[in-house]
Design a protein around this motif. Structure first.
Motif, mmCIF file in Angstrom:
data_model
loop_
_atom_site.group_PDB
_atom_site.id
_atom_site.type_symbol
_atom_site.label_atom_id
_atom_site.label_comp_id
_atom_site.label_asym_id
_atom_site.label_seq_id
_atom_site.Cartn_x
_atom_site.Cartn_y
_atom_site.Cartn_z
ATOM 1 N N ASN A 114 0.849 -1.186 0.000
ATOM 2 C CA ASN A 114 0.000 0.000 0.000
ATOM 3 C C ASN A 114 0.895 1.250 0.000
ATOM 4 O O ASN A 114 1.712 1.437 0.904
ATOM 5 C CB ASN A 114 -0.892 -0.022 1.247
ATOM 6 C CG ASN A 114 -1.963 1.050 1.232
ATOM 7 O OD1 ASN A 114 -1.721 2.171 0.803
ATOM 8 N ND2 ASN A 114 -3.138 0.708 1.723
ATOM 9 N N THR A 115 0.743 2.094 -1.007
ATOM 10 C CA THR A 115 1.630 3.249 -1.157
ATOM 11 C C THR A 115 1.359 4.344 -0.123
ATOM 12 O O THR A 115 2.117 5.306 -0.041
ATOM 13 C CB THR A 115 1.514 3.833 -2.571
ATOM 14 O OG1 THR A 115 0.139 4.133 -2.848
ATOM 15 C CG2 THR A 115 2.031 2.841 -3.607
ATOM 16 N N GLU A 116 0.297 4.182 0.673
ATOM 17 C CA GLU A 116 0.050 5.130 1.756
ATOM 18 C C GLU A 116 0.831 4.763 3.014
ATOM 19 O O GLU A 116 0.904 5.555 3.956
ATOM 20 C CB GLU A 116 -1.448 5.190 2.073
ATOM 21 C CG GLU A 116 -2.298 5.758 0.935
ATOM 22 C CD GLU A 116 -3.752 5.877 1.313
ATOM 23 O OE1 GLU A 116 -4.085 5.632 2.493
ATOM 24 O OE2 GLU A 116 -4.562 6.223 0.447
ATOM 25 N N PHE A 117 1.429 3.579 3.025
ATOM 26 C CA PHE A 117 2.232 3.156 4.163
ATOM 27 C C PHE A 117 3.621 3.760 4.073
ATOM 28 O O PHE A 117 4.101 4.104 2.994
ATOM 29 C CB PHE A 117 2.369 1.640 4.219
ATOM 30 C CG PHE A 117 1.090 0.899 4.520
ATOM 31 C CD1 PHE A 117 -0.083 1.564 4.812
ATOM 32 C CD2 PHE A 117 1.068 -0.493 4.506
ATOM 33 C CE1 PHE A 117 -1.253 0.880 5.093
ATOM 34 C CE2 PHE A 117 -0.092 -1.188 4.786
ATOM 35 C CZ PHE A 117 -1.251 -0.499 5.073
ATOM 36 N N GLN A 118 4.276 3.850 5.228
ATOM 37 C CA GLN A 118 5.669 4.271 5.300
ATOM 38 C C GLN A 118 6.452 3.238 6.098
ATOM 39 O O GLN A 118 5.887 2.512 6.931
ATOM 40 C CB GLN A 118 5.793 5.641 5.973
ATOM 41 C CG GLN A 118 5.130 6.776 5.218
ATOM 42 C CD GLN A 118 5.332 8.109 5.908
ATOM 43 O OE1 GLN A 118 6.230 8.266 6.741
ATOM 44 N NE2 GLN A 118 4.508 9.086 5.559
ATOM 45 N N VAL A 119 7.751 3.164 5.836
ATOM 46 C CA VAL A 119 8.611 2.269 6.592
ATOM 47 C C VAL A 119 8.523 2.628 8.075
ATOM 48 O O VAL A 119 8.620 3.796 8.454
ATOM 49 C CB VAL A 119 10.074 2.364 6.099
ATOM 50 C CG1 VAL A 119 11.009 1.606 7.028
ATOM 51 C CG2 VAL A 119 10.189 1.837 4.676
ATOM 52 N N GLY A 120 8.310 1.620 8.912
ATOM 53 C CA GLY A 120 8.156 1.838 10.340
ATOM 54 C C GLY A 120 6.717 1.859 10.804
ATOM 55 O O GLY A 120 6.452 1.870 12.008
ATOM 56 N N ASP A 121 5.759 1.847 9.869
ATOM 57 C CA ASP A 121 4.339 1.811 10.225
ATOM 58 C C ASP A 121 3.952 0.423 10.720
ATOM 59 O O ASP A 121 4.623 -0.583 10.439
ATOM 60 C CB ASP A 121 3.464 2.162 9.022
ATOM 61 C CG ASP A 121 3.438 3.655 8.718
ATOM 62 O OD1 ASP A 121 4.012 4.434 9.512
ATOM 63 O OD2 ASP A 121 2.847 4.044 7.693
ATOM 64 N N PHE A 122 2.818 0.371 11.431
ATOM 65 C CA PHE A 122 2.247 -0.894 11.875
ATOM 66 C C PHE A 122 0.955 -1.158 11.119
ATOM 67 O O PHE A 122 0.187 -0.234 10.833
ATOM 68 C CB PHE A 122 1.957 -0.863 13.380
ATOM 69 C CG PHE A 122 3.183 -0.635 14.217
ATOM 70 C CD1 PHE A 122 4.140 -1.629 14.358
ATOM 71 C CD2 PHE A 122 3.384 0.572 14.872
ATOM 72 C CE1 PHE A 122 5.274 -1.425 15.126
ATOM 73 C CE2 PHE A 122 4.509 0.789 15.639
ATOM 74 C CZ PHE A 122 5.465 -0.217 15.769
ATOM 75 N N MET A 123 0.711 -2.424 10.804
ATOM 76 C CA MET A 123 -0.520 -2.805 10.117
ATOM 77 C C MET A 123 -1.196 -3.951 10.855
ATOM 78 O O MET A 123 -0.607 -5.016 11.053
ATOM 79 C CB MET A 123 -0.254 -3.229 8.671
ATOM 80 C CG MET A 123 -1.543 -3.483 7.881
ATOM 81 S SD MET A 123 -1.270 -4.240 6.251
ATOM 82 C CE MET A 123 -1.166 -5.985 6.701
ATOM 83 N N LEU A 124 -2.414 -3.724 11.269
ATOM 84 C CA LEU A 124 -3.249 -4.762 11.851
ATOM 85 C C LEU A 124 -3.789 -5.623 10.706
ATOM 86 O O LEU A 124 -4.395 -5.103 9.765
ATOM 87 C CB LEU A 124 -4.394 -4.113 12.627
ATOM 88 C CG LEU A 124 -5.431 -5.008 13.289
ATOM 89 C CD1 LEU A 124 -4.799 -5.843 14.389
ATOM 90 C CD2 LEU A 124 -6.575 -4.162 13.840
ATOM 91 N N ILE A 125 -3.545 -6.920 10.757
ATOM 92 C CA ILE A 125 -3.987 -7.789 9.668
ATOM 93 C C ILE A 125 -5.462 -8.136 9.865
ATOM 94 O O ILE A 125 -5.851 -8.669 10.910
ATOM 95 C CB ILE A 125 -3.142 -9.080 9.606
ATOM 96 C CG1 ILE A 125 -1.664 -8.735 9.429
ATOM 97 C CG2 ILE A 125 -3.621 -9.974 8.458
ATOM 98 C CD1 ILE A 125 -0.749 -9.961 9.407
ATOM 99 N N ARG A 126 -6.278 -7.809 8.881
ATOM 100 C CA ARG A 126 -7.697 -8.155 8.951
ATOM 101 C C ARG A 126 -8.021 -9.397 8.128
ATOM 102 O O ARG A 126 -9.074 -10.016 8.304
ATOM 103 C CB ARG A 126 -8.571 -6.983 8.508
ATOM 104 C CG ARG A 126 -8.509 -6.638 7.038
ATOM 105 C CD ARG A 126 -9.677 -5.734 6.622
ATOM 106 N NE ARG A 126 -9.582 -5.340 5.231
ATOM 107 C CZ ARG A 126 -9.040 -4.210 4.801
ATOM 108 N NH1 ARG A 126 -8.562 -3.346 5.671
ATOM 109 N NH2 ARG A 126 -8.990 -3.939 3.513
#
Length: 268
Positions: A114-126
């Protein structure tokens, strides 16, 4: 491989029943150091158990108290790309289930699609997409763990996802939510593959988690899974990918990840 032999060996050292299992991904193993009165059991000491060879994975179970709960923590996981058959990749989840855990928290390092993410972000897996080319439940079904045909509609437990989102908001931690795509590895994906995965609806990509979550769903374990975006996937940025970057970002963001996970555990 005999499950009862593994359990019997662990019970020589651990008498208390863990209520929570935690799988720590690349660069995220330091959470195990916060466990009180730890009892460590190396994978290599367990009969028929796979040994972790991936960088940044200690390869052991750590039992003890964390945030007031008795837990078992996998300080390093095993991967399909290491040459282990899928039945060995999911064996740790089944061992933890047999030991008595009631919830499973899974973490991993992932590449951001996802191009809205940045390195170091967290993503909750749905949700996830299994692109590993194999399902860990193939073969003779063991009804002691679950049914022949396993429903995956709620593999990532909605109530635990709500808890994670509420906790992240309280801590002022940005927690994206998205779909994780699992590949076999060990090569990173090509830019063309990443473009295809984005069309399929994937937000992040990695080489783990999917088999473990399938096994957890099969045996009825509620699951919470969080990815640390340690790099942007191939072609998103004009840079080469490396495992050093994955471990570096993991170390840099470990404190925040640990703070989030600890706060979630306190509320379970």
């Amino acid at each position: 491989m005999n499950m009862e032999d593994i359990i019997r060996h662990i019970r020589q050292y651990v008498s208390e029943t863990p209520e929570l299992g935690i799988i720590l991904g690349s660069g995220l193993g330091d959470l195990a150091a916060q466990i009180e009165d730890p009892i460590c059991v190396n994978y290599g000491d367990l009969p028929g158990f796979p040994v972790s060879t991936a960088p940044g994975h200690a390869g052991r179970f750590v039992f003890g108290r964390l945030c007031g709960k008795y837990v078992v923590c996998m300080q390093g996981r095993v991967h399909y790309y290491e040459g282990h058959p899928m039945e060995k990749v999911i064996l740790p989840v089944r061992v933890m289930k047999r030991l008595g855990i009631r919830n499973l928290i899974v973490t991993n390092a992932a590449g951001g699609i996802n191009t809205e993410f940045q390195v170091g972000d967290f993503m909750l897996i749905r949700d996830h997409i299994n692109f590993m080319g194999v399902n860990p439940l193939i073969g003779k079904n063991d009804p002691d763990f679950g049914p022949r045909f396993c429903d995956m509609s709620y593999a990532y437990t909605p109530a635990l996802r709500r808890l994670a989102k509420d906790t992240a908001e309280e801590l002022d931690v940005i927690l994206h939510e998205g779909v994780y795509l699992g590949c076999s590895g060990p090569s990173y994906e090509t830019p063309a593959e990443i473009r295809a995965f984005r069309i399929l609806g994937a937000d992040a990509v990695g080489m783990s988690t999917v088999p473990e979550v399938i096994a957890a769903s099969h045996c009825g374990l509620p699951v919470l899974a969080i990815s640390l975006i340690t790099n942007m996937a191939a072609g998103v940025l004009d840079v080469k990918l490396s495992e050093e970057e994955v471990l570096e970002i993991g170390a840099r963001r470990a404190d925040t990840m640990q703070k989030l996970v600890r706060s979630i555990i306190t509320k379970l």
